[in-house]
Write a protein that holds these residues in place. Structure first.
Motif, short mmCIF file in Angstrom:
data_model
loop_
_atom_site.label_atom_id
_atom_site.label_comp_id
_atom_site.label_asym_id
_atom_site.label_seq_id
_atom_site.Cartn_x
_atom_site.Cartn_y
_atom_site.Cartn_z
N PHE A 1 -24.52 -34.42 16.89
CA PHE A 1 -24.96 -35.80 17.14
C PHE A 1 -23.90 -36.79 16.64
CE2 PHE A 1 -27.09 -39.77 16.12
CZ PHE A 1 -27.85 -40.00 17.26
N GLN A 2 -23.39 -36.56 15.43
CA GLN A 2 -22.37 -37.44 14.88
C GLN A 2 -21.09 -37.41 15.73
OE1 GLN A 2 -21.86 -36.22 10.80
NE2 GLN A 2 -23.45 -37.63 10.10
N GLU A 3 -20.72 -36.23 16.17
CA GLU A 3 -19.52 -36.10 17.00
C GLU A 3 -19.68 -36.82 18.33
OE1 GLU A 3 -15.65 -35.17 18.02
OE2 GLU A 3 -16.62 -35.05 16.07
N ILE A 4 -20.87 -36.72 18.92
CA ILE A 4 -21.13 -37.41 20.19
C ILE A 4 -21.05 -38.93 19.99
CG2 ILE A 4 -22.90 -37.93 21.92
CD1 ILE A 4 -23.81 -34.97 21.63
N VAL A 5 -21.67 -39.43 18.94
CA VAL A 5 -21.62 -40.87 18.66
C VAL A 5 -20.17 -41.31 18.44
CG1 VAL A 5 -22.29 -42.70 17.04
CG2 VAL A 5 -23.98 -41.02 17.80
N TYR A 6 -19.41 -40.51 17.72
CA TYR A 6 -18.00 -40.83 17.50
C TYR A 6 -17.24 -40.90 18.83
CZ TYR A 6 -13.08 -40.15 16.46
OH TYR A 6 -11.71 -40.28 16.43
N GLN A 7 -17.46 -39.90 19.70
CA GLN A 7 -16.77 -39.88 20.99
C GLN A 7 -17.20 -41.06 21.86
OE1 GLN A 7 -14.19 -37.97 21.80
NE2 GLN A 7 -14.35 -36.94 19.82
N LEU A 8 -18.48 -41.41 21.83
CA LEU A 8 -18.95 -42.57 22.59
C LEU A 8 -18.27 -43.84 22.09
CD1 LEU A 8 -22.75 -41.73 22.86
CD2 LEU A 8 -21.14 -41.86 24.77
N TRP A 9 -18.16 -43.98 20.77
CA TRP A 9 -17.50 -45.15 20.21
C TRP A 9 -16.01 -45.17 20.58
CZ3 TRP A 9 -18.10 -49.81 18.56
CH2 TRP A 9 -17.10 -50.43 17.82
#
Length: 162
Positions: A36-44
Motif C-alpha cells: 500500500f505504501q509503495e503504491i501511494v509512493y508511486q502514485l505521488w
C-alpha cells in the motif's frame, strides 16, 4: 501546498481501491501495508505526469497493479522471506456466514492464479468493463474477453473440485 491536498483527497477517496489491489497480491498484513505504501509512493511520484487521457481511477488501477507486479517479482528474489499470516481480507459489514465463506473460498482460489490472471479477475470483480480492463492492462478488448473466459472456467473447475 494545493497539490498535496488534492493528492491526499484522491488517496482518501480511493483507498478502498488500493486496499483491494494489495489484498489480491499479498499473503499477509505486513506485505499488504508495505505494498500500500509503495503504491501511494508511486502514485505521488507520477502524479504530475497524469495527463487526463483516461479517468483518474483507470490511471490509479494501472499504477497500483504495475507496482504490485513489481513488488511480487522483488519478493520472489528474496527466497528467505516467509509469510507470517494468512491472507488478510477485510470483513464485510454483513453477518451472512454463507457470503463470508464463499468470499474466503474465492480469495483462496485467486491465490493460485498467475499475476495477470489475478489482475484481470480483480478488475472484473470491481465491475470494470472489458474496454476499461484493456485500458488498464494494455491488452486489447478481445484478448481480455478470452482470458477472462478461461480464468472463469479455471476457477469454476478448481472450486467445484473442493
Amino acid at each position: 501546498m494545493q497539490k498535496e491536498a488534492v493528492f491526499t483527497d484522491l488517496i482518501r477517496a480511493h483507498q478502498a481501491l488500493l486496499y483491494k489491489v494489495t489484498s489480491i497480491y499479498t499473503d499477509n498484513k505486513e506485505d499488504q501495508e508495505d505494498l500500500f505504501q509503495e503504491i501511494v509512493y508511486q502514485l505521488w511520484k507520477y502524479f504530475d505526469s497524469f495527463r487526463n487521457d483516461s479517468k483518474i481511477t483507470t490511471w490509479m488501477y494501472r499504477v497500483a497493479m504495475n507496482t504490485a507486479i513489481t513488488f511480487i517479482k522483488k519478493k520472489k528474489r528474496r527466497p528467505d522471506s516467509v509469510p507470517i499470516a494468512d491472507i488478510f481480507i477485510k470483513q464485510s459489514d454483513t453477518n451472512n456466514d454463507t457470503y463470508e465463506e464463499r468470499l474466503r473460498l474465492l480469495y483462496q482460489h485467486l491465490k493460485h492464479l498467475n499475476t495477470l490472471e489475478k489482475g484481470l479477475i480483480f478488475l472484473l470483480l470491481e465491475g470494470k468493463s472489458y474496454k476499461e480492463i484493456a485500458q488498464i492492462t494494455g491488452l486489447n478488448d478481445s484478448n481480455v474477453g478470452t482470458r477472462i473466459s478461461r480464468i472463469k472456467k479455471k476457477l469454476k473447475t478448481n472450486m467445484t473440485k473442493h
